[in-house]
Design a protein around this motif. Structure first.
Motif, PDB file in Angstrom:
ATOM      1  N   ARG A  35       0.806  -1.222   0.000  1.00 41.60           N
ATOM      2  CA  ARG A  35       0.000   0.000   0.000  1.00 41.60           C
ATOM      3  C   ARG A  35       0.839   1.272   0.000  1.00 41.60           C
ATOM      4  O   ARG A  35       0.452   2.276  -0.575  1.00 41.60           O
ATOM      5  CB  ARG A  35      -0.901  -0.027   1.229  1.00 41.60           C
ATOM      6  CG  ARG A  35      -1.841   1.112   1.312  1.00 41.60           C
ATOM      7  CD  ARG A  35      -2.816   0.934   2.441  1.00 41.60           C
ATOM      8  NE  ARG A  35      -3.651   2.127   2.532  1.00 41.60           N
ATOM      9  CZ  ARG A  35      -4.437   2.389   3.513  1.00 41.60           C
ATOM     10  NH1 ARG A  35      -4.537   1.542   4.521  1.00 41.60           N
ATOM     11  NH2 ARG A  35      -5.149   3.485   3.531  1.00 41.60           N
ATOM     12  N   PHE A  36       1.999   1.228   0.666  1.00 41.76           N
ATOM     13  CA  PHE A  36       2.799   2.429   0.845  1.00 41.76           C
ATOM     14  C   PHE A  36       4.235   2.250   0.365  1.00 41.76           C
ATOM     15  O   PHE A  36       4.819   1.184   0.515  1.00 41.76           O
ATOM     16  CB  PHE A  36       2.867   2.830   2.330  1.00 41.76           C
ATOM     17  CG  PHE A  36       1.539   3.125   2.941  1.00 41.76           C
ATOM     18  CD1 PHE A  36       0.832   4.273   2.597  1.00 41.76           C
ATOM     19  CD2 PHE A  36       0.992   2.254   3.872  1.00 41.76           C
ATOM     20  CE1 PHE A  36      -0.391   4.551   3.168  1.00 41.76           C
ATOM     21  CE2 PHE A  36      -0.239   2.521   4.446  1.00 41.76           C
ATOM     22  CZ  PHE A  36      -0.933   3.670   4.093  1.00 41.76           C
ATOM     23  N   ASN A  45      23.177   9.724  16.993  1.00 44.51           N
ATOM     24  CA  ASN A  45      22.455  10.988  17.152  1.00 44.51           C
ATOM     25  C   ASN A  45      22.014  11.564  15.816  1.00 44.51           C
ATOM     26  O   ASN A  45      22.021  12.772  15.608  1.00 44.51           O
ATOM     27  CB  ASN A  45      23.288  12.011  17.923  1.00 44.51           C
ATOM     28  CG  ASN A  45      22.604  12.411  19.208  1.00 44.51           C
ATOM     29  OD1 ASN A  45      21.549  11.893  19.552  1.00 44.51           O
ATOM     30  ND2 ASN A  45      23.223  13.334  19.904  1.00 44.51           N
ATOM     31  N   PHE A  46      21.643  10.722  14.896  1.00 42.39           N
ATOM     32  CA  PHE A  46      21.205  11.101  13.558  1.00 42.39           C
ATOM     33  C   PHE A  46      19.682  11.157  13.561  1.00 42.39           C
ATOM     34  O   PHE A  46      19.022  10.149  13.809  1.00 42.39           O
ATOM     35  CB  PHE A  46      21.723  10.068  12.553  1.00 42.39           C
ATOM     36  CG  PHE A  46      21.266  10.267  11.147  1.00 42.39           C
ATOM     37  CD1 PHE A  46      21.819  11.258  10.360  1.00 42.39           C
ATOM     38  CD2 PHE A  46      20.295   9.449  10.596  1.00 42.39           C
ATOM     39  CE1 PHE A  46      21.412  11.439   9.046  1.00 42.39           C
ATOM     40  CE2 PHE A  46      19.887   9.615   9.290  1.00 42.39           C
ATOM     41  CZ  PHE A  46      20.445  10.615   8.514  1.00 42.39           C
ATOM     42  N   THR A  47      19.117  12.327  13.326  1.00 44.25           N
ATOM     43  CA  THR A  47      17.664  12.486  13.281  1.00 44.25           C
ATOM     44  C   THR A  47      17.203  12.429  11.842  1.00 44.25           C
ATOM     45  O   THR A  47      17.690  13.168  10.981  1.00 44.25           O
ATOM     46  CB  THR A  47      17.235  13.818  13.923  1.00 44.25           C
ATOM     47  OG1 THR A  47      17.744  13.871  15.252  1.00 44.25           O
ATOM     48  CG2 THR A  47      15.722  13.943  13.955  1.00 44.25           C
ATOM     49  N   THR A  48      16.270  11.539  11.575  1.00 47.74           N
ATOM     50  CA  THR A  48      15.756  11.360  10.228  1.00 47.74           C
ATOM     51  C   THR A  48      14.264  11.651  10.208  1.00 47.74           C
ATOM     52  O   THR A  48      13.563  11.441  11.196  1.00 47.74           O
ATOM     53  CB  THR A  48      16.065   9.936   9.705  1.00 47.74           C
ATOM     54  OG1 THR A  48      15.770   9.875   8.312  1.00 47.74           O
ATOM     55  CG2 THR A  48      15.297   8.864  10.440  1.00 47.74           C
ATOM     56  N   ARG A  49      13.818  12.139   9.088  1.00 44.25           N
ATOM     57  CA  ARG A  49      12.390  12.423   8.878  1.00 44.25           C
ATOM     58  C   ARG A  49      11.795  11.276   8.087  1.00 44.25           C
ATOM     59  O   ARG A  49      12.362  10.862   7.072  1.00 44.25           O
ATOM     60  CB  ARG A  49      12.256  13.751   8.102  1.00 44.25           C
ATOM     61  CG  ARG A  49      10.878  14.210   7.890  1.00 44.25           C
ATOM     62  CD  ARG A  49      10.420  15.000   9.061  1.00 44.25           C
ATOM     63  NE  ARG A  49       9.017  15.330   8.873  1.00 44.25           N
ATOM     64  CZ  ARG A  49       8.336  16.061   9.708  1.00 44.25           C
ATOM     65  NH1 ARG A  49       8.910  16.556  10.762  1.00 44.25           N
ATOM     66  NH2 ARG A  49       7.078  16.289   9.503  1.00 44.25           N
ATOM     67  N   LEU A  50      10.665  10.752   8.541  1.00 37.18           N
ATOM     68  CA  LEU A  50      10.013   9.620   7.903  1.00 37.18           C
ATOM     69  C   LEU A  50       8.902  10.105   6.962  1.00 37.18           C
ATOM     70  O   LEU A  50       8.088  10.952   7.355  1.00 37.18           O
ATOM     71  CB  LEU A  50       9.415   8.681   8.955  1.00 37.18           C
ATOM     72  CG  LEU A  50      10.393   8.191  10.029  1.00 37.18           C
ATOM     73  CD1 LEU A  50       9.678   7.300  11.029  1.00 37.18           C
ATOM     74  CD2 LEU A  50      11.583   7.488   9.414  1.00 37.18           C
ATOM     75  N   PHE A  51       8.890   9.568   5.748  1.00 42.19           N
ATOM     76  CA  PHE A  51       7.916   9.951   4.731  1.00 42.19           C
ATOM     77  C   PHE A  51       7.204   8.713   4.198  1.00 42.19           C
ATOM     78  O   PHE A  51       7.782   7.640   4.106  1.00 42.19           O
ATOM     79  CB  PHE A  51       8.615  10.628   3.544  1.00 42.19           C
ATOM     80  CG  PHE A  51       9.190  11.967   3.853  1.00 42.19           C
ATOM     81  CD1 PHE A  51       8.437  13.122   3.656  1.00 42.19           C
ATOM     82  CD2 PHE A  51      10.495  12.089   4.332  1.00 42.19           C
ATOM     83  CE1 PHE A  51       8.976  14.368   3.942  1.00 42.19           C
ATOM     84  CE2 PHE A  51      11.035  13.333   4.605  1.00 42.19           C
ATOM     85  CZ  PHE A  51      10.273  14.479   4.403  1.00 42.19           C
ATOM     86  N   GLU A  52       5.966   8.924   3.760  1.00 46.30           N
ATOM     87  CA  GLU A  52       5.157   7.836   3.224  1.00 46.30           C
ATOM     88  C   GLU A  52       4.307   8.356   2.065  1.00 46.30           C
ATOM     89  O   GLU A  52       3.810   9.466   2.082  1.00 46.30           O
ATOM     90  CB  GLU A  52       4.252   7.319   4.350  1.00 46.30           C
ATOM     91  CG  GLU A  52       3.355   6.192   4.005  1.00 46.30           C
ATOM     92  CD  GLU A  52       2.591   5.732   5.237  1.00 46.30           C
ATOM     93  OE1 GLU A  52       3.035   4.758   5.875  1.00 46.30           O
ATOM     94  OE2 GLU A  52       1.553   6.360   5.559  1.00 46.30           O
ATOM     95  N   ARG A  53       4.149   7.500   1.070  1.00 51.29           N
ATOM     96  CA  ARG A  53       3.272   7.825  -0.064  1.00 51.29           C
ATOM     97  C   ARG A  53       2.489   6.582  -0.450  1.00 51.29           C
ATOM     98  O   ARG A  53       3.040   5.498  -0.518  1.00 51.29           O
ATOM     99  CB  ARG A  53       4.108   8.330  -1.247  1.00 51.29           C
ATOM    100  CG  ARG A  53       3.295   8.623  -2.479  1.00 51.29           C
ATOM    101  CD  ARG A  53       4.125   9.294  -3.533  1.00 51.29           C
ATOM    102  NE  ARG A  53       3.543   9.000  -4.819  1.00 51.29           N
ATOM    103  CZ  ARG A  53       4.123   9.227  -5.969  1.00 51.29           C
ATOM    104  NH1 ARG A  53       5.305   9.778  -6.003  1.00 51.29           N
ATOM    105  NH2 ARG A  53       3.543   8.934  -7.092  1.00 51.29           N
TER     106      ARG A  53
END
Length: 148
Positions: A107-108, A140-148
């Motif tokens: 689905r994603f 200490n790595f900050t990641t942004r999570l994306f979904e489509r």
């Protein structure tokens, strides 16, 4: 690996260290593991290799429990040859990946990007990926999570 190193160097020259140490330290080992699982795709143009990306079938390391929910596949390691920069190769690769993931019954399509790389986060949003949350990874790595 050459495409990934080229991308890491290009990012590093612009003060973005999201890939540099990772690809220089453990990138070859991780790429070999991905190749063994048939997850790495190489895109060709008229003048040879123009891009690469990996589709992972789970990703608990970045996505936690959501990374094994069976609803998605995960795009990683997308890189475009500098010789193909500005030719919308990345956009076409993403569309191909989303289509491939959908055709395989998921689905994603999910991906992540260094949270401090506002330009890359905007790029994904402009291509229909919705930001969900941030995750703190080792080092200490900050990641942004994306979904489509």
């Amino acid at each position: 690996m050459a495409l990934l190193r080229e991308a890491a160097d290009w990012l590093s020259e612009r003060g973005i260290q999201q890939w540099y140490h990772w690809y220089m330290d453990v990138g070859e080992q991780i790429l070999r593991e991905s190749l063994e699982h048939h997850e790495v795709y190489l895109f060709h143009g008229d003048n040879g290799r123009i891009g690469t990306l990996t589709i992972q079938w789970s990703d608990p390391d970045v996505w936690g429990e959501r990374g094994i929910d069976g609803l998605a596949r995960y795009v990683h390691g997308m890189a475009v040859a500098r010789s193909a920069g500005g030719m919308r190769v990345g956009e076409r690769m993403l569309e191909w990946a989303v289509g491939t993931i959908g055709a395989r019954g998921r689905r994603f399509a999910r991906l992540d990007a260094m949270a401090s790389n506002a330009r890359l986060c905007r790029y994904y949003e402009q291509r229909g990926f919705h930001p969900l949350e941030t995750a703190l990874l080792p080092g200490n790595f900050t990641t942004r999570l994306f979904e489509r």
